[in-house]
Design a protein around this motif. Structure first.
Motif, PDB file in Angstrom:
ATOM      1  N   ASP A 168       0.786  -1.339  -0.074  1.00 41.79           N
ATOM      2  CA  ASP A 168      -0.065   0.156  -0.101  1.00 41.79           C
ATOM      3  C   ASP A 168       0.862   1.260  -0.023  1.00 41.79           C
ATOM      4  N   SER A 169       1.885   1.456   1.088  1.00 37.17           N
ATOM      5  CA  SER A 169       2.779   2.232   0.952  1.00 37.17           C
ATOM      6  C   SER A 169       3.451   2.698  -0.267  1.00 37.17           C
ATOM      7  N   VAL A 170       3.949   1.666  -0.877  1.00 32.69           N
ATOM      8  CA  VAL A 170       4.517   1.938  -2.331  1.00 32.69           C
ATOM      9  C   VAL A 170       3.851   2.444  -3.415  1.00 32.69           C
ATOM     10  N   LYS A 171       2.532   1.921  -3.302  1.00 33.78           N
ATOM     11  CA  LYS A 171       1.595   2.446  -4.490  1.00 33.78           C
ATOM     12  C   LYS A 171       1.267   3.748  -4.182  1.00 33.78           C
ATOM     13  N   GLY A 172       0.912   4.018  -2.778  1.00 32.08           N
ATOM     14  CA  GLY A 172       0.608   5.410  -2.333  1.00 32.08           C
ATOM     15  C   GLY A 172       1.848   6.547  -3.114  1.00 32.08           C
ATOM     16  N   ASP A 173       3.068   6.183  -2.532  1.00 34.95           N
ATOM     17  CA  ASP A 173       4.045   6.928  -3.104  1.00 34.95           C
ATOM     18  C   ASP A 173       4.186   6.999  -4.400  1.00 34.95           C
ATOM     19  N   SER A 174       3.886   5.964  -5.284  1.00 37.15           N
ATOM     20  CA  SER A 174       3.898   6.229  -7.004  1.00 37.15           C
ATOM     21  C   SER A 174       2.907   7.182  -7.255  1.00 37.15           C
ATOM     22  N   ILE A 175       1.648   7.107  -6.658  1.00 41.59           N
ATOM     23  CA  ILE A 175       0.555   7.964  -7.084  1.00 41.59           C
ATOM     24  C   ILE A 175       0.958   9.407  -6.575  1.00 41.59           C
ATOM     25  N   GLU A 176       1.340   9.632  -5.363  1.00 42.30           N
ATOM     26  CA  GLU A 176       1.828  10.862  -4.901  1.00 42.30           C
ATOM     27  C   GLU A 176       2.814  11.618  -6.236  1.00 42.30           C
ATOM     28  N   ILE A 177       3.827  10.886  -6.271  1.00 48.99           N
ATOM     29  CA  ILE A 177       4.846  11.166  -7.539  1.00 48.99           C
ATOM     30  C   ILE A 177       3.925  11.681  -8.754  1.00 48.99           C
ATOM     31  N   LEU A 178       3.057  10.959  -9.234  1.00 52.89           N
ATOM     32  CA  LEU A 178       2.382  11.316 -10.355  1.00 52.89           C
ATOM     33  C   LEU A 178       1.441  12.779 -10.435  1.00 52.89           C
ATOM     34  N   ASN A 203      -6.140   0.831 -10.047  1.00 57.00           N
ATOM     35  CA  ASN A 203      -4.803   0.928  -9.736  1.00 57.00           C
ATOM     36  C   ASN A 203      -4.688   2.461 -10.004  1.00 57.00           C
ATOM     37  N   GLU A 204      -3.096   2.632  -9.633  1.00 53.42           N
ATOM     38  CA  GLU A 204      -2.877   4.107  -9.584  1.00 53.42           C
ATOM     39  C   GLU A 204      -2.863   4.847 -10.623  1.00 53.42           C
ATOM     40  N   VAL A 205      -2.558   4.292 -11.863  1.00 55.27           N
ATOM     41  CA  VAL A 205      -2.588   4.969 -13.068  1.00 55.27           C
ATOM     42  C   VAL A 205      -4.048   5.588 -13.430  1.00 55.27           C
ATOM     43  N   LYS A 206      -5.005   4.695 -13.019  1.00 58.40           N
ATOM     44  CA  LYS A 206      -6.380   5.085 -13.410  1.00 58.40           C
ATOM     45  C   LYS A 206      -6.857   6.001 -12.555  1.00 58.40           C
ATOM     46  N   ILE A 207      -6.384   6.027 -11.139  1.00 54.97           N
ATOM     47  CA  ILE A 207      -6.894   7.167 -10.472  1.00 54.97           C
ATOM     48  C   ILE A 207      -6.204   8.322 -10.777  1.00 54.97           C
ATOM     49  N   VAL A 208      -4.923   8.544 -11.128  1.00 60.78           N
ATOM     50  CA  VAL A 208      -4.340   9.558 -11.544  1.00 60.78           C
ATOM     51  C   VAL A 208      -4.800  10.268 -12.731  1.00 60.78           C
ATOM     52  N   ASP A 209      -5.322   9.230 -14.067  1.00 63.05           N
ATOM     53  CA  ASP A 209      -5.653   9.688 -15.143  1.00 63.05           C
ATOM     54  C   ASP A 209      -7.023  10.599 -14.712  1.00 63.05           C
ATOM     55  N   PHE A 210      -7.939   9.979 -13.936  1.00 64.62           N
ATOM     56  CA  PHE A 210      -9.242  10.515 -13.684  1.00 64.62           C
ATOM     57  C   PHE A 210      -9.054  12.052 -12.721  1.00 64.62           C
ATOM     58  N   ILE A 211      -8.184  12.103 -12.134  1.00 65.15           N
ATOM     59  CA  ILE A 211      -7.914  13.203 -11.324  1.00 65.15           C
ATOM     60  C   ILE A 211      -7.327  14.148 -12.428  1.00 65.15           C
ATOM     61  N   LYS A 212      -6.561  13.935 -13.230  1.00 69.19           N
ATOM     62  CA  LYS A 212      -6.041  14.810 -14.474  1.00 69.19           C
ATOM     63  C   LYS A 212      -7.251  15.284 -15.203  1.00 69.19           C
ATOM     64  N   LYS A 213      -7.804  14.389 -15.678  1.00 74.22           N
ATOM     65  CA  LYS A 213      -8.920  15.001 -16.625  1.00 74.22           C
ATOM     66  C   LYS A 213      -9.921  15.754 -15.905  1.00 74.22           C
ATOM     67  N   ASP A 214     -10.055  15.298 -14.529  1.00 73.05           N
ATOM     68  CA  ASP A 214     -11.196  16.259 -13.678  1.00 73.05           C
ATOM     69  C   ASP A 214     -10.724  17.779 -13.405  1.00 73.05           C
ATOM     70  N   VAL A 215      -9.256  17.547 -13.030  1.00 69.23           N
ATOM     71  CA  VAL A 215      -8.875  19.111 -12.859  1.00 69.23           C
ATOM     72  C   VAL A 215      -8.795  19.932 -14.148  1.00 69.23           C
ATOM     73  N   ALA A 216      -8.749  19.244 -15.298  1.00 69.69           N
ATOM     74  CA  ALA A 216      -8.555  19.884 -16.692  1.00 69.69           C
ATOM     75  C   ALA A 216      -9.893  20.474 -16.838  1.00 69.69           C
ATOM     76  N   LYS A 217     -11.051  19.798 -16.468  1.00 69.55           N
ATOM     77  CA  LYS A 217     -12.374  20.151 -16.670  1.00 69.55           C
ATOM     78  C   LYS A 217     -12.898  21.292 -15.707  1.00 69.55           C
ATOM     79  N   PHE A 218     -12.179  21.194 -14.623  1.00 67.93           N
ATOM     80  CA  PHE A 218     -12.401  22.640 -13.881  1.00 67.93           C
ATOM     81  C   PHE A 218     -11.590  23.666 -14.197  1.00 67.93           C
ATOM     82  N   LYS A 219     -10.246  23.700 -14.639  1.00 66.77           N
ATOM     83  CA  LYS A 219      -9.603  24.750 -15.418  1.00 66.77           C
ATOM     84  C   LYS A 219     -10.360  25.491 -16.333  1.00 66.77           C
ATOM     85  N   GLN A 220     -11.209  24.522 -17.153  1.00 65.67           N
ATOM     86  CA  GLN A 220     -12.038  25.114 -18.331  1.00 65.67           C
ATOM     87  C   GLN A 220     -13.195  25.588 -17.760  1.00 65.67           C
TER      88      GLN A 220
END
Length: 160
Positions: free
Chosen positions: A7-17, A75-92
Motif C-alpha cells: 500500500d505504501s509503495v503504491k501510495g508513494d507512486s501516486i503521490e509522485i504522479l 490501480n494508481e494509473v487510473k486514479i491519476v488519469d481520472f484526477i488529471k481529466k477532472d482538474v482539466a475540466k475545472f480549469k476550463q
C-alpha cells in the motif's frame, strides 16, 4: 512484502504522479488515506481524498469545491488519469460566466441533502399528512429539476 508495504509503495507512486500534475498539497494519513489539493486560477481549490482499501482498490472522492464520490479504481494509473481529466475540466469550467451559478446550485443541492438526512435521521418521521404531502411535493420538485437539468444537458455541447 507485507500488505502495508505494498500500500505504501503504491501510495508513494501516486503521490509522485499527482505532484507532476501540479498538486499543491498531498497529505498522507496512516499510509493509506490521502488528501490532494490543486490550486487553479484565482486561487480556486479542487481537493480530493482517496484511500487504499483492504481489497487493494482505490476509493476516490472529490471533496472541494463540493463533495461527490467517484468510485473505486483498480490501480494508481487510473486514479491519476481520472484526477488529471477532472482538474482539466475545472480549469476550463472556471472560465465560464456561469461558473459561480453552478457552484451556488451545487451548494444549495448539498445543503438540501444534508437537511433531508438530518430530518430523517434525527427527528420522528410520523405517518401524517404533513410529512407525506411535503415529501411528495419535494420528490415532485426534484423530479422536475432533474428533467430540466437533463433538458439543458441535451441542448449543450459535450466536452471531450
Amino acid at each position: 512484502m507485507s500488505f502495508n508495504r505494498i500500500d505504501s509503495v503504491k501510495g508513494d507512486s501516486i503521490e509522485i504522479l499527482l505532484r507532476q500534475l501540479g498538486a499543491a498539497k498531498i497529505q498522507k494519513v496512516h499510509g493509506n488515506l490521502y488528501f490532494i489539493k490543486f490550486i487553479l486560477d484565482n486561487d480556486f481549490e479542487v481537493m480530493y481524498t482517496y484511500n487504499i482499501n483492504a481489497k487493494n482498490k482505490y476509493f476516490l472522492q472529490r471533496i472541494e469545491p463540493y463533495p461527490i464520490p467517484h468510485g473505486t479504481f483498480s490501480n494508481e494509473v487510473k486514479i491519476v488519469d481520472f484526477i488529471k481529466k477532472d482538474v482539466a475540466k475545472f480549469k476550463q469550467g472556471i472560465k465560464s460566466k456561469h461558473f459561480n451559478d453552478f457552484l451556488e446550485a451545487t451548494e444549495q443541492a448539498n445543503k438540501f441533502v444534508r437537511l433531508l438526512d438530518d430530518f430523517y435521521l434525527n427527528y420522528h418521521v410520523e405517518e401524517d399528512s404533513l410529512v407525506s404531502d411535503s415529501l411528495g411535493q419535494i420528490n415532485t420538485a426534484i423530479e422536475n429539476l432533474n428533467k430540466r437539468l437533463e433538458s439543458i444537458i441535451n441542448h449543450s455541447k459535450k466536452i471531450d
